[in-house]
Design a protein around this motif. Structure first.
Motif, PDB file in Angstrom:
ATOM      1  N   UNK A 162       0.722  -1.455  -0.276  1.00 54.89           N
ATOM      2  CA  UNK A 162      -0.034   0.366  -0.027  1.00 54.89           C
ATOM      3  C   UNK A 162       0.403   1.155   0.105  1.00 54.89           C
ATOM      4  N   UNK A 163       2.619   1.206  -0.344  1.00 55.37           N
ATOM      5  CA  UNK A 163       2.763   2.250   0.601  1.00 55.37           C
ATOM      6  C   UNK A 163       2.787   2.513   1.265  1.00 55.37           C
ATOM      7  N   UNK A 164       3.345   2.025   2.304  1.00 62.47           N
ATOM      8  CA  UNK A 164       3.049   2.646   3.451  1.00 62.47           C
ATOM      9  C   UNK A 164       4.637   2.149   4.116  1.00 62.47           C
ATOM     10  N   UNK A 165       4.949   3.283   5.388  1.00 59.39           N
ATOM     11  CA  UNK A 165       6.433   2.191   5.609  1.00 59.39           C
ATOM     12  C   UNK A 165       6.291   0.667   6.162  1.00 59.39           C
ATOM     13  N   UNK A 166       7.368   0.265   6.163  1.00 58.95           N
ATOM     14  CA  UNK A 166       7.339  -0.826   6.949  1.00 58.95           C
ATOM     15  C   UNK A 166       9.111  -0.730   7.590  1.00 58.95           C
ATOM     16  N   UNK A 167       9.037  -1.292   8.605  1.00 59.59           N
ATOM     17  CA  UNK A 167       9.876  -1.233   9.986  1.00 59.59           C
ATOM     18  C   UNK A 167      10.124  -3.101  10.450  1.00 59.59           C
ATOM     19  N   UNK A 168      10.746  -3.649   9.997  1.00 66.73           N
ATOM     20  CA  UNK A 168      11.441  -4.866  10.862  1.00 66.73           C
ATOM     21  C   UNK A 168      12.903  -4.759  11.551  1.00 66.73           C
ATOM     22  N   UNK A 169      13.284  -5.653  12.938  1.00 60.98           N
ATOM     23  CA  UNK A 169      13.394  -5.689  14.692  1.00 60.98           C
ATOM     24  C   UNK A 169      13.989  -7.274  13.157  1.00 60.98           C
ATOM     25  N   UNK A 170      14.635  -8.024  13.120  1.00 63.30           N
ATOM     26  CA  UNK A 170      15.087  -9.475  13.338  1.00 63.30           C
ATOM     27  C   UNK A 170      16.827  -9.648  13.959  1.00 63.30           C
ATOM     28  N   UNK A 171      15.990 -11.296  13.907  1.00 63.35           N
ATOM     29  CA  UNK A 171      17.884 -11.718  14.404  1.00 63.35           C
ATOM     30  C   UNK A 171      18.881 -11.031  13.756  1.00 63.35           C
ATOM     31  N   UNK A 172      19.839 -11.320  13.475  1.00 58.75           N
ATOM     32  CA  UNK A 172      20.908 -11.642  12.392  1.00 58.75           C
ATOM     33  C   UNK A 172      21.252 -13.163  12.193  1.00 58.75           C
ATOM     34  N   UNK A 173      20.739 -13.965  14.078  1.00 55.22           N
ATOM     35  CA  UNK A 173      21.622 -15.516  13.590  1.00 55.22           C
ATOM     36  C   UNK A 173      21.078 -16.452  12.854  1.00 55.22           C
ATOM     37  N   UNK A 174      19.355 -15.891  12.887  1.00 55.46           N
ATOM     38  CA  UNK A 174      18.255 -16.176  11.796  1.00 55.46           C
ATOM     39  C   UNK A 174      16.970 -16.364  11.023  1.00 55.46           C
ATOM     40  N   UNK A 175      17.395 -14.586  10.967  1.00 54.75           N
ATOM     41  CA  UNK A 175      16.259 -13.650  10.771  1.00 54.75           C
ATOM     42  C   UNK A 175      15.039 -13.749  10.816  1.00 54.75           C
ATOM     43  N   UNK A 176      14.661 -14.527  12.465  1.00 52.52           N
ATOM     44  CA  UNK A 176      13.491 -14.095  13.099  1.00 52.52           C
ATOM     45  C   UNK A 176      12.978 -13.547  13.261  1.00 52.52           C
ATOM     46  N   UNK A 177      12.138 -12.818  12.938  1.00 51.04           N
ATOM     47  CA  UNK A 177      11.267 -11.293  13.020  1.00 51.04           C
ATOM     48  C   UNK A 177      11.124 -11.394  14.725  1.00 51.04           C
ATOM     49  N   UNK A 178      11.712  -9.892  14.943  1.00 49.74           N
ATOM     50  CA  UNK A 178      11.778 -10.038  17.047  1.00 49.74           C
ATOM     51  C   UNK A 178       9.946  -9.660  17.269  1.00 49.74           C
ATOM     52  N   UNK A 179       9.635 -11.122  17.651  1.00 50.38           N
ATOM     53  CA  UNK A 179       8.176 -11.046  18.306  1.00 50.38           C
ATOM     54  C   UNK A 179       8.647 -10.802  19.804  1.00 50.38           C
ATOM     55  N   UNK A 180       7.951 -11.237  20.816  1.00 53.24           N
ATOM     56  CA  UNK A 180       7.564 -11.550  21.557  1.00 53.24           C
ATOM     57  C   UNK A 180       8.191 -12.766  22.186  1.00 53.24           C
ATOM     58  N   UNK A 181       8.071 -13.456  21.469  1.00 50.45           N
ATOM     59  CA  UNK A 181       8.269 -15.155  21.920  1.00 50.45           C
ATOM     60  C   UNK A 181       9.868 -15.254  21.192  1.00 50.45           C
ATOM     61  N   UNK A 182      10.549 -14.524  20.033  1.00 45.29           N
ATOM     62  CA  UNK A 182      11.639 -14.631  19.312  1.00 45.29           C
ATOM     63  C   UNK A 182      12.913 -13.578  20.490  1.00 45.29           C
ATOM     64  N   UNK A 183      12.146 -13.000  20.520  1.00 46.27           N
ATOM     65  CA  UNK A 183      13.586 -11.498  21.297  1.00 46.27           C
ATOM     66  C   UNK A 183      13.169 -10.909  22.565  1.00 46.27           C
ATOM     67  N   UNK A 184      12.649 -11.516  23.498  1.00 53.46           N
ATOM     68  CA  UNK A 184      11.532 -11.123  24.531  1.00 53.46           C
ATOM     69  C   UNK A 184      10.875 -10.076  24.831  1.00 53.46           C
ATOM     70  N   UNK A 185      11.186  -9.300  23.692  1.00 51.52           N
ATOM     71  CA  UNK A 185       9.536  -7.994  23.429  1.00 51.52           C
ATOM     72  C   UNK A 185       9.472  -7.433  22.120  1.00 51.52           C
ATOM     73  N   UNK A 186       8.241  -7.775  22.158  1.00 48.67           N
ATOM     74  CA  UNK A 186       7.847  -7.019  20.760  1.00 48.67           C
ATOM     75  C   UNK A 186       8.114  -5.493  19.924  1.00 48.67           C
ATOM     76  N   UNK A 187       9.319  -5.863  19.346  1.00 53.19           N
ATOM     77  CA  UNK A 187       9.382  -4.374  18.012  1.00 53.19           C
ATOM     78  C   UNK A 187       8.135  -4.171  17.874  1.00 53.19           C
ATOM     79  N   UNK A 188       8.257  -2.756  17.913  1.00 53.73           N
ATOM     80  CA  UNK A 188       7.126  -1.599  17.143  1.00 53.73           C
ATOM     81  C   UNK A 188       6.088  -0.839  18.847  1.00 53.73           C
ATOM     82  N   UNK A 189       5.694  -1.420  19.890  1.00 51.64           N
ATOM     83  CA  UNK A 189       4.888  -2.027  20.133  1.00 51.64           C
ATOM     84  C   UNK A 189       5.759  -0.428  21.698  1.00 51.64           C
ATOM     85  N   UNK A 190       4.665  -0.089  21.908  1.00 52.01           N
ATOM     86  CA  UNK A 190       4.344   1.328  22.943  1.00 52.01           C
ATOM     87  C   UNK A 190       4.605   0.778  24.346  1.00 52.01           C
ATOM     88  N   UNK A 191       5.433   1.063  24.646  1.00 55.99           N
ATOM     89  CA  UNK A 191       5.340   0.710  26.877  1.00 55.99           C
ATOM     90  C   UNK A 191       5.015   2.187  27.027  1.00 55.99           C
TER      91      UNK A 191
END
Length: 191
Positions: A162-191
C-alpha cells in the motif's frame, strides 16, 4: 584524490563497467579489509535479475559475483556463482562485524526479499531462515538495512504493497522477526 580526479589504477581509467543491462543500486564497503560490494540488477532472459559483486577497493578487480546466468557470463572464470533468478533488484546492502553481508530488495516487484551471505565467498548462510533467504513476508520492497552487531539485530526499512512505511527488526543469526516470543519484547510496541 582530494581534488576529485579519476584514479586510473581502478578498473579501466578509473571506471568499472560490466555487461550491458546492469544497474547498480547500492554500494557497501569493507575498507579495513580492502573490498567494496555493490548490487542492483541485470537484464536476463527479458527480466530483471538480482546481481551482487565483491571487488578489491584498490584496483576494482572482481573477487566474486552472483548472477542468474553464471554459466554464460563473460567472466565466469572469475568466481561468478548462481544467484536468484527473477528477482528484480537489490536496494539495500549492509555488512556486519562478523563477516556477513545482508542484502534486501524485492522479487518481481511484489515481495520483500532479504538474504544473508558470507562476505568471503558469497555463499548463502543457511541458518538464516533455513536457506539464507527470506522472501514474500510482505508485499513491497526492503530499501535499507542497518546492522546492530553488538546485540545481534538488524533493522530493515522499506514499504508495503500500500506504499506505507514498513520497518522490521530481526535477529541476525536466523532472520527471525522480533516478536515477544523470539526476542523477549515485540518490536514496535509502545510501553
Amino acid at each position: 584524490m582530494s581534488d576529485g580526479s579519476v584514479i586510473n589504477g581502478f578498473g579501466t581509467n578509473g571506471v568499472i563497467t560490466t555487461q550491458s543491462g546492469e544497474i547498480t543500486g547500492v554500494i557497501g564497503a569493507d575498507l579495513d579489509h580492502g573490498y567494496i560490494y555493490y548490487g542492483g540488477f541485470q537484464n536476463y532472459s527479458s527480466a530483471n535479475a538480482f546481481r551482487l559483486e565483491k571487488r578489491t577497493a584498490d584496483g576494482g578487480n572482481l573477487v566474486w559475483a552472483t548472477s542468474p546466468n553464471s554459466g554464460n557470463w563473460a567472466n565466469a572464470s572469475q568466481n561468478v556463482v548462481s544467484g536468484p533468478s527473477n528477482t528484480y533488484v537489490d536496494f539495500a546492502l549492509a555488512l556486519d562485524d562478523n563477516g556477513f553481508l545482508y542484502t534486501g530488495g524485492e522479487t518481481d516487484g511484489t515481495s520483500w526479499y532479504l538474504e544473508k551471505r558470507y562476505a568471503s565467498s558469497s555463499a548463502l548462510v543457511t541458518a538464516f531462515d533455513t536457506d539464507g533467504i527470506i522472501n514474500g513476508v510482505s508485499s513491497g520492497s526492503a530499501e535499507s538495512i542497518i546492522i546492530d552487531s553488538t546485540n545481534g539485530y538488524m533493522y530493515i526499512g522499506g514499504y508495503n504493497g500500500s506504499n506505507d512505511f514498513r520497518v522490521e527488526k530481526r535477529r541476525t543469526r536466523d532472520g527471525a522477526l522480533c516478536t515477544a516470543v523470539n526476542c523477549g519484547t515485540q518490536f514496535g510496541t509502545i510501553s
